[in-house]
Design an enzyme around this catalytic site. Structure first.
Site, mmCIF file in Angstrom:
data_model
loop_
_atom_site.group_PDB
_atom_site.id
_atom_site.type_symbol
_atom_site.label_atom_id
_atom_site.label_comp_id
_atom_site.label_asym_id
_atom_site.label_seq_id
_atom_site.Cartn_x
_atom_site.Cartn_y
_atom_site.Cartn_z
ATOM 1 C CG HIS A 141 -1.899 1.354 1.384
ATOM 2 N ND1 HIS A 141 -3.181 1.042 0.856
ATOM 3 C CD2 HIS A 141 -1.654 2.363 1.855
ATOM 4 C CE1 HIS A 141 -3.548 2.318 0.978
ATOM 5 N NE2 HIS A 141 -2.665 3.236 1.623
ATOM 6 C CD GLU A 142 1.636 3.856 3.688
ATOM 7 O OE1 GLU A 142 1.840 4.795 3.013
ATOM 8 O OE2 GLU A 142 0.512 3.305 4.345
ATOM 9 C CG HIS A 179 0.588 6.128 -0.814
ATOM 10 N ND1 HIS A 179 -0.579 6.597 -1.207
ATOM 11 C CD2 HIS A 179 -0.005 5.575 0.560
ATOM 12 C CE1 HIS A 179 -1.841 6.257 -0.643
ATOM 13 N NE2 HIS A 179 -1.362 5.768 0.274
#
Length: 423
Positions: free
Chosen positions: A18-19, A22
């Site tokens: 997920h990170e 980003h």
């Protein structure tokens, strides 16, 4: 202990990817990413590569990518500050030391008159009270040092807020999107390991002591009819079995080119939330191993799980389902424990479901979540100007506090559901 390890691996992977979404899109847009963190709270491990510090923190309840310009930078060079300077080979300021200057091999020490570390990248000041006014260019990657802590400056063009609306939207959306991609990959792995259902009315693995094995059915048996009702698809067979709990059924099966008739009495189990029963015989659908079909099924199952989660959200909103259905850390532990008991394939399927849940939850238009940040970007697009960062920060802070409150509520629900209500 196996459950704890499984949770650490699964949640760690989900948060990491997920990170990572980003981070990759932010770096692609040219945003300075100060930290890539797994977990919250105190650091337990950290290393720096390039401009970014990678950390693992104590509380494994999420993660974050700290992008320059999202929050106040904490770099201040006010007029009157006495600052030590170190220069690079081109004569630009490479390091600015605010205190503990005796620990550094400084080339100049000046009293700041003005400092622009975002646009002009200039420092102006005096070596002595009566000295000449000096102006220095600042390296775009210069380091600010205070209390022995180093922080790279972020010129305006390296800050999150300087990027186009599209670039910022993609950087935020990339996190949930990576979780969806991860779910597809995990489910492809699941079908490669466990096989792809054939959809035929053919028996796969049988559970020990189930009605199927007790009735002398065998793996590989093809069911031709049940009580003289023709059957060609697995869904048709399952439907008949479910509708006849505890009732003897006559199975006509094909085995090794021969037809056999075997009486089978399905077991009974309660349908959760309905108070009625359904039949089952303890047999799984037959599977085949195919890379192409595994890829197709991975995508199809991701779409199916996504629809089911949205359906559940809709029922929460309309009141068909109560908030007691929500689960937090305790629920995740219990469900992971159940999945781990089913072996690697079940654990993979559970990990995929968690990944999709994480993506959808983060896309909800709630403050402090990715969806809340996307909502503010949407408002900016409509207004043609950004929302005041201070006001947005307050909204996100309040939203985070409410999310923590919700976490406490669902944790209490989990304790009741899995422990208190069972006693």
């Amino acid at each position: 202990m196996n459950t704890v390890i499984a949770i650490i691996i699964i949640l760690g992977a989900l948060v990491f990817f997920h990170e990572l979404g980003h981070l990759l899109l932010a770096k692609r847009a040219g945003i300075l990413c100060r930290e890539f963190a797994i977990g919250f709270g105190p650091k337990i491990y950290a290393f720096k590569k390039g401009e970014t510090t990678y950390t693992i923190r104590l509380l494994p309840l999420g993660g974050f990518v700290r992008m320059a310009g999202e929050d106040p930078e904490g770099i201040e060079l006010q007029p009157g500050y006495r600052v030590g300077l170190i220069f690079n080979e081109q004569g630009a300021v490479q390091k600015m030391v605010v205190n503990h200057k005796e620990k550094y091999d400084l080339q100049k020490v000046i009293t700041i008159e003005s400092a622009d570390l975002e646009h002009k990248l200039e420092l102006t000041g005096y070596e002595t009270e009566d000295g000449e006014r000096l102006t220095f260019n600042v390296d775009p990657k210069a380091i600010y040092v205070a209390d022995h802590q180093e922080m790279q400056i972020a010129p305006y063009d390296r800050q999150f807020r300087s990027k186009t609306l599209t670039q910022r939207t993609l950087a935020i959306f990339a996190g949930p999107f990576m979780n969806i991609i991860l779910a597809v990959v995990i489910l492809i792995g699941y079908f490669l390991v466990s096989g792809v259902p054939t959809e035929e009315a053919k028996l796969g693995d049988l559970t020990p002591k189930g009605a199927a094995i007790q009735s002398h059915l065998q793996k590989g048996d093809r069911v031709l009819s049940v009580n003289d009702q023709k059957v060609s698809k697995w869904s048709e067979l399952v439907s008949i079995i479910k509708e006849n709990p505890g009732e003897e059924l006559m199975f006509n099966v094909e085995r090794d080119g021969k037809e056999l008739k075997l009486p089978v009495t399905p077991g009974e189990r309660k349908i959760e939330g309905k108070g009625t029963k359904e039949g089952f015989i303890g047999a799984y659908e037959a599977t085949e191993f195919s890379v192409v079909e595994s890829i197709k099924q991975g995508a199809n199952q991701t779409w199916f799980m996504t629809k089911m989660i949205f359906k559940g959200l809709g029922e929460l909103i309309t009141g068909k389902q109560g908030f007691k259905q929500l689960s937090g850390p305790v629920g995740i532990y219990e469900y992971t424990n159940q999945a781990a008991a089913g072996g690697i394939p079940m654990l993979l399927r559970w990990a995929a479901a968690l990944s999709i849940n994480l993506a959808i939850f983060n896309l909800l238009p709630l403050p402090a979540l990715d969806g809340g940040r996307l909502l503010f970007l949407g408002i900016e697009a409509l207004r043609r100007k950004p929302v005041d960062p201070q006001k947005e920060g307050i909204v996100h802070f309040i939203g985070f506090a409410l999310l923590m409150l919700l976490m406490l509520v669902v944790t209490w629900n989990d304790i009741h559901k899995f422990f208190l209500d069972k006693n």
